[in-house]
Design a protein around this motif. Structure first.
Motif, PDB file in Angstrom:
ATOM      1  N   ARG A  47      43.085  39.853  21.507  1.00 28.49           N
ATOM      2  CA  ARG A  47      42.013  40.610  22.154  1.00 28.49           C
ATOM      3  C   ARG A  47      42.441  40.905  23.579  1.00 28.49           C
ATOM      4  O   ARG A  47      42.778  39.984  24.316  1.00 28.49           O
ATOM      5  CB  ARG A  47      40.727  39.792  22.189  1.00 28.49           C
ATOM      6  CG  ARG A  47      40.184  39.493  20.824  1.00 28.49           C
ATOM      7  CD  ARG A  47      38.878  38.772  20.957  1.00 28.49           C
ATOM      8  NE  ARG A  47      38.833  37.757  19.917  1.00 28.49           N
ATOM      9  CZ  ARG A  47      38.021  36.749  19.897  1.00 28.49           C
ATOM     10  NH1 ARG A  47      37.173  36.572  20.879  1.00 28.49           N
ATOM     11  NH2 ARG A  47      38.036  35.896  18.906  1.00 28.49           N
ATOM     12  N   ALA A  49      40.872  41.451  26.237  1.00 25.28           N
ATOM     13  CA  ALA A  49      40.132  40.744  27.288  1.00 25.28           C
ATOM     14  C   ALA A  49      40.762  39.378  27.568  1.00 25.28           C
ATOM     15  O   ALA A  49      40.834  38.945  28.711  1.00 25.28           O
ATOM     16  CB  ALA A  49      38.673  40.580  26.896  1.00 25.28           C
ATOM     17  N   PRO A  68      38.535  44.714  31.579  1.00 24.63           N
ATOM     18  CA  PRO A  68      37.806  45.560  30.631  1.00 24.63           C
ATOM     19  C   PRO A  68      37.351  46.896  31.233  1.00 24.63           C
ATOM     20  O   PRO A  68      37.193  47.871  30.511  1.00 24.63           O
ATOM     21  CB  PRO A  68      36.605  44.710  30.214  1.00 24.63           C
ATOM     22  CG  PRO A  68      36.487  43.641  31.234  1.00 24.63           C
ATOM     23  CD  PRO A  68      37.831  43.473  31.874  1.00 24.63           C
ATOM     24  N   LYS A  69      37.180  46.949  32.537  1.00 26.66           N
ATOM     25  CA  LYS A  69      36.719  48.191  33.172  1.00 26.66           C
ATOM     26  C   LYS A  69      37.846  49.197  33.358  1.00 26.66           C
ATOM     27  O   LYS A  69      37.671  50.383  33.118  1.00 26.66           O
ATOM     28  CB  LYS A  69      36.060  47.883  34.518  1.00 26.66           C
ATOM     29  CG  LYS A  69      34.762  47.143  34.360  1.00 26.66           C
ATOM     30  CD  LYS A  69      34.108  46.877  35.689  1.00 26.66           C
ATOM     31  CE  LYS A  69      32.831  46.091  35.433  1.00 26.66           C
ATOM     32  NZ  LYS A  69      32.162  45.702  36.630  1.00 26.66           N
TER      33      LYS A  69
END
Length: 88
Positions: A47, A49, A68-69
């Motif tokens: 993942r 993240a 994530p942004k």
């Protein structure tokens, strides 16, 4: 009882350096994933993240944390199995 093979520390350090160079050259998680797979790592957690990859032949873990942004690399760490004992 399993026989434990001794990892060559010089080879282990060389692989750590290759991982760091590969991550520095990639700007996306897909690129990092491809690079880790090419170096013989397999995902324990895949993942962006928070990803965990391992290479048992060199007894190394790589933790990758993408923002994530922005989708950019936030941080990463390359550690030996010995260095991560007790962190499970």
């Amino acid at each position: 009882m399993h026989e434990q093979l001794q990892v060559d520390r010089e080879e282990q350090e060389a692989m750590k350096a290759r991982v760091r160079e590969m991550i520095a050259a990639n700007t996306t998680y897909d690129g990092i994933r491809e690079g880790l797979e090419g170096l013989g790592f397999r995902a324990k957690e895949d993942r962006p993240a928070l990803a965990l990859w391992e290479n048992s032949g060199h007894e190394l873990f790589v933790v990758v944390h993408m923002d994530p942004k922005t989708g950019g690399l936030r941080d990463y760490d390359v550690k030996t199995f010995e260095e991560t004992e007790g962190f499970e």
